[in-house]
Write a protein that holds these residues in place. Sequence first.
Motif, PDB file in Angstrom:
ATOM      1  N   VAL A  74      62.636  49.726 -17.920  1.00  0.00           N
ATOM      2  CA  VAL A  74      61.401  49.037 -17.523  1.00  0.00           C
ATOM      3  C   VAL A  74      60.313  49.246 -18.570  1.00  0.00           C
ATOM      4  O   VAL A  74      59.614  48.290 -18.945  1.00  0.00           O
ATOM      5  CB  VAL A  74      60.932  49.505 -16.128  1.00  0.00           C
ATOM      6  CG1 VAL A  74      59.522  49.009 -15.812  1.00  0.00           C
ATOM      7  CG2 VAL A  74      61.907  49.035 -15.055  1.00  0.00           C
ATOM      8  N   ILE A  75      60.172  50.463 -19.061  1.00  0.00           N
ATOM      9  CA  ILE A  75      59.167  50.730 -20.102  1.00  0.00           C
ATOM     10  C   ILE A  75      59.438  49.866 -21.336  1.00  0.00           C
ATOM     11  O   ILE A  75      58.515  49.276 -21.910  1.00  0.00           O
ATOM     12  CB  ILE A  75      59.138  52.228 -20.472  1.00  0.00           C
ATOM     13  CG1 ILE A  75      58.505  53.026 -19.334  1.00  0.00           C
ATOM     14  CG2 ILE A  75      58.370  52.460 -21.771  1.00  0.00           C
ATOM     15  CD1 ILE A  75      58.550  54.517 -19.531  1.00  0.00           C
ATOM     16  N   ALA A  76      60.695  49.774 -21.743  1.00  0.00           N
ATOM     17  CA  ALA A  76      61.042  48.962 -22.917  1.00  0.00           C
ATOM     18  C   ALA A  76      60.752  47.486 -22.669  1.00  0.00           C
ATOM     19  O   ALA A  76      60.259  46.786 -23.562  1.00  0.00           O
ATOM     20  CB  ALA A  76      62.507  49.174 -23.291  1.00  0.00           C
ATOM     21  N   MET A  77      61.049  47.004 -21.471  1.00  0.00           N
ATOM     22  CA  MET A  77      60.776  45.597 -21.157  1.00  0.00           C
ATOM     23  C   MET A  77      59.272  45.310 -21.209  1.00  0.00           C
ATOM     24  O   MET A  77      58.852  44.272 -21.741  1.00  0.00           O
ATOM     25  CB  MET A  77      61.341  45.232 -19.792  1.00  0.00           C
ATOM     26  CG  MET A  77      62.837  45.157 -19.752  1.00  0.00           C
ATOM     27  SD  MET A  77      63.395  44.856 -18.051  1.00  0.00           S
ATOM     28  CE  MET A  77      65.008  44.195 -18.363  1.00  0.00           C
ATOM     29  N   VAL A  78      58.485  46.197 -20.657  1.00  0.00           N
ATOM     30  CA  VAL A  78      57.022  46.036 -20.701  1.00  0.00           C
ATOM     31  C   VAL A  78      56.545  46.055 -22.154  1.00  0.00           C
ATOM     32  O   VAL A  78      55.712  45.236 -22.553  1.00  0.00           O
ATOM     33  CB  VAL A  78      56.319  47.132 -19.861  1.00  0.00           C
ATOM     34  CG1 VAL A  78      54.820  47.154 -20.106  1.00  0.00           C
ATOM     35  CG2 VAL A  78      56.623  46.932 -18.379  1.00  0.00           C
ATOM     36  N   ALA A  79      57.092  46.966 -22.958  1.00  0.00           N
ATOM     37  CA  ALA A  79      56.716  47.045 -24.374  1.00  0.00           C
ATOM     38  C   ALA A  79      57.059  45.750 -25.106  1.00  0.00           C
ATOM     39  O   ALA A  79      56.252  45.251 -25.905  1.00  0.00           O
ATOM     40  CB  ALA A  79      57.405  48.236 -25.041  1.00  0.00           C
ATOM     41  N   VAL A  80      58.227  45.194 -24.829  1.00  0.00           N
ATOM     42  CA  VAL A  80      58.639  43.939 -25.480  1.00  0.00           C
ATOM     43  C   VAL A  80      57.661  42.816 -25.132  1.00  0.00           C
ATOM     44  O   VAL A  80      57.228  42.058 -26.003  1.00  0.00           O
ATOM     45  CB  VAL A  80      60.095  43.574 -25.094  1.00  0.00           C
ATOM     46  CG1 VAL A  80      60.421  42.136 -25.455  1.00  0.00           C
ATOM     47  CG2 VAL A  80      61.072  44.536 -25.759  1.00  0.00           C
ATOM     48  N   VAL A  81      57.291  42.716 -23.864  1.00  0.00           N
ATOM     49  CA  VAL A  81      56.339  41.675 -23.440  1.00  0.00           C
ATOM     50  C   VAL A  81      54.984  41.885 -24.101  1.00  0.00           C
ATOM     51  O   VAL A  81      54.385  40.935 -24.637  1.00  0.00           O
ATOM     52  CB  VAL A  81      56.217  41.644 -21.895  1.00  0.00           C
ATOM     53  CG1 VAL A  81      55.062  40.758 -21.448  1.00  0.00           C
ATOM     54  CG2 VAL A  81      57.523  41.176 -21.266  1.00  0.00           C
ATOM     55  N   LEU A  82      54.478  43.115 -24.084  1.00  0.00           N
ATOM     56  CA  LEU A  82      53.166  43.401 -24.694  1.00  0.00           C
ATOM     57  C   LEU A  82      53.158  43.126 -26.191  1.00  0.00           C
ATOM     58  O   LEU A  82      52.215  42.512 -26.710  1.00  0.00           O
ATOM     59  CB  LEU A  82      52.768  44.854 -24.432  1.00  0.00           C
ATOM     60  CG  LEU A  82      52.237  45.167 -23.048  1.00  0.00           C
ATOM     61  CD1 LEU A  82      52.013  46.670 -22.889  1.00  0.00           C
ATOM     62  CD2 LEU A  82      50.948  44.408 -22.776  1.00  0.00           C
ATOM     63  N   ILE A  83      54.190  43.577 -26.886  1.00  0.00           N
ATOM     64  CA  ILE A  83      54.239  43.375 -28.339  1.00  0.00           C
ATOM     65  C   ILE A  83      54.338  41.890 -28.667  1.00  0.00           C
ATOM     66  O   ILE A  83      53.685  41.414 -29.603  1.00  0.00           O
ATOM     67  CB  ILE A  83      55.392  44.183 -28.962  1.00  0.00           C
ATOM     68  CG1 ILE A  83      55.100  45.676 -28.849  1.00  0.00           C
ATOM     69  CG2 ILE A  83      55.596  43.795 -30.427  1.00  0.00           C
ATOM     70  CD1 ILE A  83      56.270  46.572 -29.145  1.00  0.00           C
ATOM     71  N   THR A  84      55.115  41.154 -27.904  1.00  0.00           N
ATOM     72  CA  THR A  84      55.207  39.707 -28.129  1.00  0.00           C
ATOM     73  C   THR A  84      53.850  39.041 -27.903  1.00  0.00           C
ATOM     74  O   THR A  84      53.430  38.180 -28.686  1.00  0.00           O
ATOM     75  CB  THR A  84      56.279  39.077 -27.213  1.00  0.00           C
ATOM     76  OG1 THR A  84      57.527  39.752 -27.434  1.00  0.00           O
ATOM     77  CG2 THR A  84      56.443  37.600 -27.488  1.00  0.00           C
ATOM     78  N   TYR A  85      53.139  39.469 -26.875  1.00  0.00           N
ATOM     79  CA  TYR A  85      51.792  38.950 -26.620  1.00  0.00           C
ATOM     80  C   TYR A  85      50.864  39.279 -27.786  1.00  0.00           C
ATOM     81  O   TYR A  85      50.138  38.410 -28.273  1.00  0.00           O
ATOM     82  CB  TYR A  85      51.249  39.516 -25.301  1.00  0.00           C
ATOM     83  CG  TYR A  85      49.805  39.149 -25.063  1.00  0.00           C
ATOM     84  CD1 TYR A  85      49.467  37.870 -24.623  1.00  0.00           C
ATOM     85  CD2 TYR A  85      48.794  40.072 -25.296  1.00  0.00           C
ATOM     86  CE1 TYR A  85      48.132  37.527 -24.418  1.00  0.00           C
ATOM     87  CE2 TYR A  85      47.467  39.733 -25.099  1.00  0.00           C
ATOM     88  CZ  TYR A  85      47.143  38.461 -24.663  1.00  0.00           C
ATOM     89  OH  TYR A  85      45.827  38.113 -24.478  1.00  0.00           O
ATOM     90  N   TRP A  86      50.885  40.537 -28.237  1.00  0.00           N
ATOM     91  CA  TRP A  86      50.019  40.932 -29.362  1.00  0.00           C
ATOM     92  C   TRP A  86      50.359  40.138 -30.614  1.00  0.00           C
ATOM     93  O   TRP A  86      49.467  39.754 -31.370  1.00  0.00           O
ATOM     94  CB  TRP A  86      50.120  42.424 -29.628  1.00  0.00           C
ATOM     95  CG  TRP A  86      49.550  43.279 -28.534  1.00  0.00           C
ATOM     96  CD1 TRP A  86      48.550  42.949 -27.660  1.00  0.00           C
ATOM     97  CD2 TRP A  86      49.950  44.595 -28.189  1.00  0.00           C
ATOM     98  NE1 TRP A  86      48.311  43.979 -26.799  1.00  0.00           N
ATOM     99  CE2 TRP A  86      49.145  45.013 -27.096  1.00  0.00           C
ATOM    100  CE3 TRP A  86      50.904  45.476 -28.684  1.00  0.00           C
ATOM    101  CZ2 TRP A  86      49.279  46.258 -26.509  1.00  0.00           C
ATOM    102  CZ3 TRP A  86      51.030  46.714 -28.092  1.00  0.00           C
ATOM    103  CH2 TRP A  86      50.227  47.104 -27.022  1.00  0.00           C
TER     104      TRP A  86
END
Length: 168
Positions: A74-86
């Motif tokens: 879950v942490i990795a999935m959230v990180a992927v979404v945030l980094i893609t947004y950034w």
Amino acid sequence: MKKLFKETGLSWLWLAILVIIVDQASKIAVIQQFELYDSKVITDFFNLTYVRNHGAAFSFLADSGGWQRWFFTVIAMVAVVLITYWLSKTKKDQLILVMGFNSILGGAIGNLYDRIAYGYVIDFFDFTIPLYGRWPAFNVADMAIVFGAGCILLDSFINKDNKQESKS
């Protein structure tokens, strides 16, 4: 949409994809050539050793009964979404920052795939550091994440100097 991929950090997604390909190809090679815990000495301080990491960095929480697999997924999935947004909000000419985000993105996806597919992350780079001892094993995705974090840190110093110059 086309503009988004041309003018933002998303134009460098090829770097994240390259990290994923190299990471997964190296892990497949290790799985095919080694049994679990097999090791091949390369130098006095470097081995290739196939290990499975059920935890996070440095095998943090590796022996916690299995819940950590889903927690780190879950942490990795959230990180992927945030980094893609950034990346979608970062101008592509901020090269160091864009390289950093894409390196972390590729590394995060590489290790995320392992967690989902196998339940653990495949590690194999095994170093012995003088006066320290054996460093925890790691992989290409981990190297990309560290490289990316270094790029983001470097960019923060560079942009800090640029912002101060533009204020004066």
